[in-house]
Structures are given as structure tokens and as C-alpha cells.
Design an enzyme around this catalytic site. Structure first.
Site, PDB file in Angstrom:
ATOM      1  N   GLU A  59      31.845 -24.709 -33.113  1.00 16.98           N
ATOM      2  CA  GLU A  59      32.087 -26.113 -32.763  1.00 16.98           C
ATOM      3  C   GLU A  59      32.941 -26.228 -31.505  1.00 16.98           C
ATOM      4  O   GLU A  59      32.666 -27.046 -30.621  1.00 16.98           O
ATOM      5  CB  GLU A  59      32.775 -26.845 -33.929  1.00 16.98           C
ATOM      6  N   CYS A  82      35.441 -26.216 -40.487  1.00 14.93           N
ATOM      7  CA  CYS A  82      36.660 -25.855 -41.200  1.00 14.93           C
ATOM      8  C   CYS A  82      37.676 -26.997 -41.142  1.00 14.93           C
ATOM      9  O   CYS A  82      37.687 -27.800 -40.209  1.00 14.93           O
ATOM     10  CB  CYS A  82      37.244 -24.567 -40.653  1.00 14.93           C
ATOM     11  N   ALA A 161      12.279   2.901 -48.599  1.00 11.36           N
ATOM     12  CA  ALA A 161      10.961   3.171 -48.032  1.00 11.36           C
ATOM     13  C   ALA A 161      10.206   4.041 -49.031  1.00 11.36           C
ATOM     14  O   ALA A 161      10.636   5.166 -49.330  1.00 11.36           O
ATOM     15  CB  ALA A 161      11.090   3.876 -46.688  1.00 11.36           C
ATOM     16  N   ASP A 206      19.243  14.847 -44.504  1.00  9.50           N
ATOM     17  CA  ASP A 206      18.595  14.264 -43.323  1.00  9.50           C
ATOM     18  C   ASP A 206      19.471  14.257 -42.072  1.00  9.50           C
ATOM     19  O   ASP A 206      18.958  14.041 -40.975  1.00  9.50           O
ATOM     20  CB  ASP A 206      18.169  12.819 -43.628  1.00  9.50           C
ATOM     21  N   ARG A 213      19.151   1.872 -32.788  1.00  9.71           N
ATOM     22  CA  ARG A 213      18.732   2.514 -31.552  1.00  9.71           C
ATOM     23  C   ARG A 213      17.633   1.741 -30.833  1.00  9.71           C
ATOM     24  O   ARG A 213      16.874   2.311 -30.033  1.00  9.71           O
ATOM     25  CB  ARG A 213      18.300   3.960 -31.847  1.00  9.71           C
ATOM     26  N   GLU A 299      21.248   2.295 -47.830  1.00 12.64           N
ATOM     27  CA  GLU A 299      20.013   2.798 -47.223  1.00 12.64           C
ATOM     28  C   GLU A 299      19.639   4.203 -47.649  1.00 12.64           C
ATOM     29  O   GLU A 299      18.521   4.644 -47.416  1.00 12.64           O
ATOM     30  CB  GLU A 299      20.124   2.727 -45.694  1.00 12.64           C
ATOM     31  N   GLY A 301      19.415   7.548 -50.403  1.00  9.61           N
ATOM     32  CA  GLY A 301      19.575   8.303 -51.630  1.00  9.61           C
ATOM     33  C   GLY A 301      19.093   7.590 -52.875  1.00  9.61           C
ATOM     34  O   GLY A 301      19.508   6.478 -53.168  1.00  9.61           O
TER      35      GLY A 301
END
Length: 363
Positions: A59, A82, A161, A206, A213, A299, A301
Site C-alpha cells: 500500500e 494492517c 515425482a 542424489d 536454476r 521434496e 525421500g
């Protein structure tokens, strides 16, 4: 006043607010547009997004941008202004002093110092206020901030994934499950989150960097956290070698904090209690939130993912599913498209080349 433009302008305000997601420290990334309406339609006279680091607020930036043109304008703000004095005066008071005639907000601020007081301050000054426009969209964008305010922990996104036959990988081998577009999208997610977390097993298997990147976004890499009950994070790992560039924090049992050999590499440490042979995750999340972290992407395990699901600490699931099978796979995914709890609702689905991203939010 042409109210038909409200939806278009608030949608633009929400898009603008997303520019600094993950960059505003403990403050939320808020967008503000100051608009005049004439016979030829709306004209934006000032705009602002919460500055990198959290100050100044959106603002204040929009008001300074508009100058005297702020008088009589309509302010579109993605979060209630606020109402409390901190290092700067309240944004609600700044809007009043600027002479705006109307304020449209997407949602209220759950901070106990605000929580309706900003709207009331505006109304008491005779300014027309409207709230709730695109509330669901704004709440999703501000989910990290809301989680810290209401749950005292970050908003947790579990990213997985998975192959078409339900595997995360093959033990002892580095396998790319998804294609280039899906991996690029994952990097974009990193650029918009405050922090990322993996287990030590993922680091050993890994040796990931866990940075963003993508060209033009490399400076938006999240803070990196590693769960490592016995403090055995490899000194030669990419995470340790880059700890002075992008922050790395080791989360370990208190027994191993004082003897942590990684301190002089720039790695910092959080100690946590051990509960049922594992680190106390809720305590860990509270400690992470206390460092100003609002969003955390888990991300790496299968074991770590399973632990967060078992502790019921997942708020959002980002499931990348590949079309290819992994016949030699021996690391089963704790989640697949068919094994999503009813606690989560499908929010969106997106094709990324031969892969598909489905996102689920806690109902």
C-alpha cells in the site's frame, strides 16, 4: 463507479502480488493497485507489491507511486491493510491520509493485531470498503502466511515425482522420473517457496543442490533444510559446499548439535526431540516458522514423505506423474493418483509434456 471492472482489477492485483512470493521474509507478498475511473474506463495511477525482505508494504509503495493522484482513487488490495504500528504506521491509516475513496480487498488478515481492525479503521474514516473478492484465490496464494498466523507452522507442500506404476525410484541409482518441462515447473515452485526440506538419505543418494536454476530466477533459491537424526550430513555434499551461498540448516537430535562438525562450513543447526525413533516434526515446523519461514516444500525421500503424511502435517500435495513405467523400481511412493486421502481436494491439473501435475489442497 463501474463495479464491472472489480473482478478484472483484483485478478490483476493477485497476479502482481505473486511476483515476490518467497521473497518477503515473514511478511506476506501483497499486491495493491490504485485506480481512477473515467468515461474511457479505469486508469491505474499507482501500484505496489510488498518489497523484497517484507518492507515497505504494498500500500505504501502504491501511494508513493500515485502521489496526489491517489486522492479519490479506488484501492485494490489482496489482503486487509494492517492496522497496527510496527516499524512503520498502519497501511490503513496511510490509505486514509492519501485520500482514497474506496478500498476493495480479497480477504481479511488473521493476524490478531489486524483481523478486521484495518477494515474498521477505513470505514470509520468514511471510506467505502468491500472484502471477499477472489477470497479463495487470495487465501491459496497467502496460505503460508495464514498457516504461520493460525497454526504457528509453515504451509507444507509435499512434492512427489512418481512413475506410472507407482515407483519413486531404484535404490542405488539416480533416476529421472519426469521430463524437462516437469522439472522446470518444479524449479519454478522452488522460486516461489520460502524453504525446501529433504532427508539425509536423499542427500546421500542424489547429492542434490535444491536450488532454483531457471534463467533469471537463480537468486530466488529457497532456504534448505535437512532432516538428519544423527547429524551425519556428508561434508563433501553439494549442500554443504554451497551453504555460504544459499542457507542450509541441519535438523538433528540435540545430542549431536554441540559436536556438529559442519558449523564452519556455514551449516546452521536446529535441535529436535526424538519421538518414536524419529524427529518430532511438529516441533521442527514450529522452529522453522520461528525463523520467519511461511512455506516449506518437502521434496526428498519416501521415508520423509511418509513421516509427514503419518503426522498429518501436509497441507498441499504436488504430484508429478510420469507416463513411463519403472519396471525395476523398488522405492514405492506413499502416494499415487489413486491413493489420495479424502482430506485433500483436487484443485488443479496440468499437462507438462509427457507428465501430469495434479495439485491437491487440504479440504
Amino acid at each position: 463507479m463501474n463495479y464491472d471492472y472489480d473482478h478484472k482489477l483484483m485478478a490483476a492485483c493477485l497476479r502482481y502480488a505473486r511476483r515476490h512470493r518467497g521473497l518477503t521474509a515473514s511478511n506476506p507478498s501483497v499486491g495493491t493497485l490504485l485506480v481512477h475511473f473515467g468515461t474511457d474506463g479505469p486508469r491505474i495511477v499507482g501500484r505496489g507489491v510488498t518489497a523484497i525482505g517484507g518492507r515497505p508494504h504494498a500500500e505504501r509503495i502504491a501511494i508513493d507511486c500515485a502521489g496526489e493522484l491517489a486522492i479519490g482513487s479506488t484501492a485494490y488490495v489482496t489482503l486487509e491493510p494492517c492496522a497496527h504500528h510496527a516499524s512503520t504506521p498502519p497501511c490503513a491509516q496511510a490509505l486514509i491520509h492519501a485520500g482514497v475513496s474506496r478500498v476493495v480487498t480479497a480477504c481479511s488478515d488473521p493476524d490478531e493485531r489486524v483481523n478486521g481492525r484495518g477494515h474498521k479503521m477505513l470505514q470509520d474514516a468514511g471510506i467505502v470498503t468491500q472484502t471477499g473478492l477472489f477470497r479463495k484465490n487470495a487465501s491459496e496464494d497467502l496460505s503460508g502466511y495464514f498457516s504461520r498466523q493460525l497454526k504457528r507452522r509453515p504451509h507444507v507442500v509435499l512434492k512427489l515425482a512418481v512413475s506410472s506404476d507407482g515407483w519413486l525410484g531404484i535404490k542405488g541409482k539416480e533416476i529421472l522420473i519426469t521430463g524437462r518441462l516437469a522439472r522446470y515447473y518444479g524449479h519454478r515452485m522452488r522460486a516461489e517457496t520460502d524453504s525446501i526440506l529433504v532427508g539425509r538419505g536423499t542427500v546421500e543418494a542424489d547429492d542434490p543442490l535444491l536450488t532454483c536454476r531457471l534463467p533469471g530466477l537463480r537468486n530466488r533459491s529457497p532456504r534448505r533444510f535437512v532432516l538428519d537424526q544423527k547429524g551425519r550430513l556428508p561434508v563433501g555434499s553439494q549442500l554443504v559446499r554451497t551453504a555460504c551461498t544459499v542457507p542450509v540448516t541441519l535438523i538433528t537430535s540435540w545430542k549431536y548439535v554441540l559436536s556438529n562438525r559442519l558449523y564452519y562450513s556455514g551449516v546452521r543447526t536446529i535441535s529436535a526431540e526424538i519421538i518414536e525413533d524419529g524427529l518430532a516434526l511438529f516441533e521442527v515446523l514450529e522452529d522453522i516458522a520461528a525463523q520467519g519461514v511461511s512455506s516449506l516444500m518437502v521434496e526428498g525421500g519416501a521415508q520423509v514423505a511418509e513421516s509427514f503424511l503419518k503426522a498429518d502435517l501436509v497441507d498441499e500435495i504436488a504430484l508429478f506423474t510420469s507416463k513411463k513405467s519403472l519396471k525395476e523400481g523398488d522405492i514405492p511412493s506413499p502416494l499415487t493418483q489413486k491413493k489420495i486421502s479424502k482430506k485433500f481436494q483436487l484443485r488443479r491439473s496440468l499437462n507438462l509434456g509427457d507428465d501430469r501435475l495434479t495439485q491437491f489442497f487440504r479440504a
